[in-house]
Design a protein around this motif. Structure first.
Motif, PDB file in Angstrom:
ATOM      1  N   UNK A 101       0.801  -1.217   0.000  1.00  0.00           N
ATOM      2  CA  UNK A 101       0.000   0.000   0.000  1.00  0.00           C
ATOM      3  C   UNK A 101       0.832   1.264   0.000  1.00  0.00           C
ATOM      4  N   UNK A 102       2.167   1.124  -0.061  1.00  0.00           N
ATOM      5  CA  UNK A 102       3.066   2.278  -0.045  1.00  0.00           C
ATOM      6  C   UNK A 102       3.061   3.006  -1.376  1.00  0.00           C
ATOM      7  N   UNK A 103       3.153   4.332  -1.314  1.00  0.00           N
ATOM      8  CA  UNK A 103       3.317   5.145  -2.508  1.00  0.00           C
ATOM      9  C   UNK A 103       4.772   5.050  -2.950  1.00  0.00           C
ATOM     10  N   UNK A 104       4.981   4.725  -4.220  1.00  0.00           N
ATOM     11  CA  UNK A 104       6.336   4.562  -4.737  1.00  0.00           C
ATOM     12  C   UNK A 104       6.841   5.808  -5.451  1.00  0.00           C
ATOM     13  N   UNK A 105       5.978   6.446  -6.251  1.00  0.00           N
ATOM     14  CA  UNK A 105       6.434   7.592  -7.044  1.00  0.00           C
ATOM     15  C   UNK A 105       5.239   8.412  -7.503  1.00  0.00           C
ATOM     16  N   UNK A 106       5.498   9.673  -7.807  1.00  0.00           N
ATOM     17  CA  UNK A 106       4.512  10.531  -8.462  1.00  0.00           C
ATOM     18  C   UNK A 106       4.604  10.234  -9.955  1.00  0.00           C
ATOM     19  N   UNK A 107       3.507   9.778 -10.536  1.00  0.00           N
ATOM     20  CA  UNK A 107       3.538   9.330 -11.927  1.00  0.00           C
ATOM     21  C   UNK A 107       2.420   9.989 -12.714  1.00  0.00           C
ATOM     22  N   UNK A 108       2.797  10.643 -13.796  1.00  0.00           N
ATOM     23  CA  UNK A 108       1.810  11.234 -14.698  1.00  0.00           C
ATOM     24  C   UNK A 108       1.408  10.176 -15.712  1.00  0.00           C
ATOM     25  N   UNK A 109       0.135  10.154 -16.073  1.00  0.00           N
ATOM     26  CA  UNK A 109      -0.399   9.164 -17.020  1.00  0.00           C
ATOM     27  C   UNK A 109      -0.728   9.845 -18.339  1.00  0.00           C
ATOM     28  N   UNK A 110      -0.173   9.316 -19.421  1.00  0.00           N
ATOM     29  CA  UNK A 110      -0.481   9.824 -20.761  1.00  0.00           C
ATOM     30  C   UNK A 110      -1.889   9.392 -21.121  1.00  0.00           C
ATOM     31  N   UNK A 111      -2.677  10.306 -21.639  1.00  0.00           N
ATOM     32  CA  UNK A 111      -4.071  10.023 -21.931  1.00  0.00           C
ATOM     33  C   UNK A 111      -4.334   9.760 -23.411  1.00  0.00           C
ATOM     34  N   UNK A 112      -3.933  10.648 -24.259  1.00  0.00           N
ATOM     35  CA  UNK A 112      -4.261  10.528 -25.674  1.00  0.00           C
ATOM     36  C   UNK A 112      -3.141   9.903 -26.486  1.00  0.00           C
ATOM     37  N   UNK A 113      -3.452   9.578 -27.721  1.00  0.00           N
ATOM     38  CA  UNK A 113      -2.457   8.934 -28.584  1.00  0.00           C
ATOM     39  C   UNK A 113      -1.257   9.845 -28.838  1.00  0.00           C
ATOM     40  N   UNK A 114      -1.464  11.146 -28.950  1.00  0.00           N
ATOM     41  CA  UNK A 114      -0.330  12.051 -29.162  1.00  0.00           C
ATOM     42  C   UNK A 114       0.575  12.094 -27.937  1.00  0.00           C
ATOM     43  N   UNK A 115      -0.023  12.108 -26.750  1.00  0.00           N
ATOM     44  CA  UNK A 115       0.788  12.078 -25.525  1.00  0.00           C
ATOM     45  C   UNK A 115       1.568  10.775 -25.425  1.00  0.00           C
ATOM     46  N   UNK A 116       0.932   9.664 -25.775  1.00  0.00           N
ATOM     47  CA  UNK A 116       1.620   8.370 -25.716  1.00  0.00           C
ATOM     48  C   UNK A 116       2.770   8.330 -26.710  1.00  0.00           C
ATOM     49  N   UNK A 117       2.567   8.863 -27.904  1.00  0.00           N
ATOM     50  CA  UNK A 117       3.647   8.861 -28.899  1.00  0.00           C
ATOM     51  C   UNK A 117       4.812   9.734 -28.449  1.00  0.00           C
ATOM     52  N   UNK A 118       4.506  10.874 -27.836  1.00  0.00           N
ATOM     53  CA  UNK A 118       5.561  11.790 -27.413  1.00  0.00           C
ATOM     54  C   UNK A 118       6.331  11.241 -26.218  1.00  0.00           C
ATOM     55  N   UNK A 119       5.621  10.668 -25.251  1.00  0.00           N
ATOM     56  CA  UNK A 119       6.284  10.137 -24.070  1.00  0.00           C
ATOM     57  C   UNK A 119       7.170  11.177 -23.415  1.00  0.00           C
ATOM     58  N   UNK A 120       8.443  10.853 -23.243  1.00  0.00           N
ATOM     59  CA  UNK A 120       9.396  11.773 -22.611  1.00  0.00           C
ATOM     60  C   UNK A 120      10.177  12.620 -23.610  1.00  0.00           C
ATOM     61  N   UNK A 121       9.911  12.443 -24.905  1.00  0.00           N
ATOM     62  CA  UNK A 121      10.644  13.227 -25.899  1.00  0.00           C
ATOM     63  C   UNK A 121      10.434  14.722 -25.679  1.00  0.00           C
ATOM     64  N   UNK A 122      11.496  15.466 -25.743  1.00  0.00           N
ATOM     65  CA  UNK A 122      11.519  16.925 -25.590  1.00  0.00           C
ATOM     66  C   UNK A 122      11.069  17.365 -24.201  1.00  0.00           C
ATOM     67  N   UNK A 123      11.186  16.501 -23.236  1.00  0.00           N
ATOM     68  CA  UNK A 123      10.857  16.854 -21.852  1.00  0.00           C
ATOM     69  C   UNK A 123      12.144  16.778 -21.030  1.00  0.00           C
TER      70      UNK A 123
END
Length: 119
Positions: free
Chosen positions: A12-34
């Motif tokens: 039940x421990x929190x491991x990390x703050x994680x953002x979730x990609x929602x749309x197909x463009x966000x999924x394709x971009x992922x971490x690129x240019x971030x």
């Protein structure tokens, strides 16, 4: 992207703050240019069973999960210009290099993503 946390179901421990990609463009971009992720941060991409680090300037840990959040495979410190995939994966968590080990994300461990509710 939606903000949330990665939780270990066994403790039940929190491991990390994680953002979730929602749309197909966000999924394709992922971490690129971030900017590079820092310890305690991650990106969840779903649906997803393969990733690449083409165009990235830093290594990342890649954790492949099945539909139920069970860790199938961990690719530690995947360098730029590489690809990785896992049969049966439905989700991928990208973390700063070294984080998967620090968080105890090993095959068969089960995690879940929980949205952070804002007031």
């Amino acid at each position: 992207m939606r903000a949330g946390t990665l939780i270990a179901t066994d403790s039940g421990n929190t491991l990390a703050a994680v953002r979730r990609c929602e749309g197909s463009l966000e999924r394709m971009r992922g971490l690129l240019w971030r900017p590079a992720l820092v310890p305690g941060q991650g990106l969840l991409i779903a649906p997803c069973n393969s990733v690449h680090t083409i165009g990235m300037r830093y290594a990342i840990d890649v954790v492949f999960l099945d539909r139920d959040g069970r860790v199938l495979k961990v690719c530690p410190a995947l360098k730029p210009l590489r690809m990785a995939m896992a049969r049966g994966a439905r989700q991928v968590i990208e973390l700063a290099a070294g984080e998967a080990s620090r968080l105890g994300l090993l095959p068969k461990r089960v995690v879940r993503w929980q949205e952070t509710l804002t007031a």
